[in-house]
Design a protein around this motif. Structure first.
Motif, mmCIF file in Angstrom:
data_model
loop_
_atom_site.group_PDB
_atom_site.id
_atom_site.type_symbol
_atom_site.label_atom_id
_atom_site.label_comp_id
_atom_site.label_asym_id
_atom_site.label_seq_id
_atom_site.Cartn_x
_atom_site.Cartn_y
_atom_site.Cartn_z
ATOM 1 N N ASN A 108 47.133 39.374 45.566
ATOM 2 C CA ASN A 108 47.053 40.838 45.526
ATOM 3 C C ASN A 108 48.341 41.460 44.990
ATOM 4 O OD1 ASN A 108 44.413 40.903 46.690
ATOM 5 N ND2 ASN A 108 45.322 40.607 48.707
ATOM 6 N N TYR A 109 48.778 40.952 43.844
ATOM 7 C CA TYR A 109 50.023 41.445 43.247
ATOM 8 C C TYR A 109 49.982 42.950 43.003
ATOM 9 C CZ TYR A 109 53.503 42.637 39.761
ATOM 10 O OH TYR A 109 54.523 43.274 39.081
ATOM 11 N N ASP A 110 48.837 43.453 42.512
ATOM 12 C CA ASP A 110 48.760 44.870 42.157
ATOM 13 C C ASP A 110 49.008 45.774 43.358
ATOM 14 O OD1 ASP A 110 47.811 45.003 39.209
ATOM 15 O OD2 ASP A 110 46.546 43.475 40.106
ATOM 16 N N PHE A 111 48.434 45.407 44.506
ATOM 17 C CA PHE A 111 48.659 46.205 45.713
ATOM 18 C C PHE A 111 50.129 46.131 46.134
ATOM 19 C CE2 PHE A 111 44.027 45.927 47.424
ATOM 20 C CZ PHE A 111 43.615 46.700 46.348
ATOM 21 N N SER B 195 43.989 50.108 40.422
ATOM 22 C CA SER B 195 45.139 49.216 40.249
ATOM 23 C C SER B 195 45.098 48.504 38.908
ATOM 24 C CB SER B 195 45.186 48.186 41.394
ATOM 25 O OG SER B 195 44.161 47.209 41.249
ATOM 26 N N TYR B 196 43.896 48.400 38.323
ATOM 27 C CA TYR B 196 43.752 47.779 37.006
ATOM 28 C C TYR B 196 43.689 48.809 35.885
ATOM 29 C CZ TYR B 196 43.126 43.110 38.899
ATOM 30 O OH TYR B 196 43.345 41.898 39.518
ATOM 31 N N GLY B 197 43.997 50.062 36.208
ATOM 32 C CA GLY B 197 44.150 51.070 35.169
ATOM 33 C C GLY B 197 43.006 52.035 34.974
ATOM 34 N N ASP B 198 41.954 51.958 35.791
ATOM 35 C CA ASP B 198 40.825 52.873 35.656
ATOM 36 C C ASP B 198 41.104 54.138 36.470
ATOM 37 O OD1 ASP B 198 38.442 54.270 35.635
ATOM 38 O OD2 ASP B 198 37.193 52.481 35.780
ATOM 39 N N ASN B 199 41.268 55.249 35.791
ATOM 40 C CA ASN B 199 41.558 56.512 36.471
ATOM 41 C C ASN B 199 40.247 57.175 36.891
ATOM 42 O OD1 ASN B 199 42.981 58.715 37.474
ATOM 43 N ND2 ASN B 199 43.004 59.763 35.506
#
Length: 234
Positions: free
Chosen positions: A19-22, A149-153
């Motif tokens: 869970n790197y993004d978190f 977290s993967y860029g979807d706004n």
């Protein structure tokens, strides 16, 4: 001037390789709270000829070195021992941060594939008859957090619409009311969930009353039979 290495009262989030993004979002917030994010994100430059610096520039350079050392120290504390070897040779916070990002965030292609998978899961998810509004919303929130977290706004409007079309038919009455009386383009997810939970409680009370009425009717029927047969039945 206060000791720059004075222990922080804040708890540093620990990265264990998952869970790197978190984790990175939490660490960015942590660094911002310590006024260190700029030094982690952008780094700083050390002039080749230090003799050309005036007193003010020397002071600024010294402060940047201290900030960088502090940020690197925090990063070293923020990873488990199994991850530490990846950054043990880093000489700056920016270098350590970049190393972790490159290895664990993945390439743009990998992230795009993961985001596409999450989007498909978001489109297909539906609330089960046995689920509560709270439990279903928890699933939606987790998906949305990962997508962001993967860029979807992803906007609230899209989440509101998704929830309204994916809940069971027993909520049709409240859905119709919401669609007729609310502006879905400005309605918050929190407001929607509040309305659905209130309606869910009404349904639950109705079910309880129906069960109670059926139970009372059964007792009355049994009492009537007992009187009719004098308390004895063949």
């Amino acid at each position: 001037m206060a000791n720059i290495f004075q222990p922080s009262s804040m708890i540093i989030p620990i990265f264990n390789g998952e869970n790197y993004d978190f984790w990175s979002i939490k660490m960015k917030t942590f660094f911002c709270s310590q006024d260190l994010w700029d030094i982690v994100d952008e780094g700083f430059t050390i002039p080749e000829d230090l003799s050309t610096l005036n007193a003010s520039q020397k002071k600024e350079l010294k402060e940047n070195k201290q900030k960088d050392s502090k940020a690197l120290f925090f990063l070293q504390q923020a990873v488990e021992d199994s991850i530490f070897p990846r950054i043990m040779g880093a000489t700056s916070a920016k270098n350590a941060w970049g190393t972790l990002k490159e290895e664990f965030q993945g390439s743009d292609k990998v992230r795009a594939i993961k985001l596409q998978t999450l989007r498909r899961e978001f489109e297909l998810i539906k609330m089960k008859e046995s689920e509560t509004v709270k439990d279903y919303y928890t699933k939606i929130k987790e998906l949305v957090s990962q997508m962001r977290s993967y860029g979807d706004n992803i906007l609230d409007k899209r989440i509101v619409e998704k929830i309204l079309i994916s809940i069971p038919r027993k909520y049709d009455a409240i859905v119709t009311t919401i669609e007729q009386t609310k502006d879905l383009s400005t309605m918050s997810v929190t407001e929607l969930i509040g309305s659905l939970e209130a309606y869910e409680q009404r349904l639950s009370r109705h079910d309880d009353n129906t069960f109670e009425n059926a139970f009372q009717s059964k007792l009355k029927l049994r009492s009537h039979d007992d009187r009719r047969y004098g308390g004895k039945k063949n």
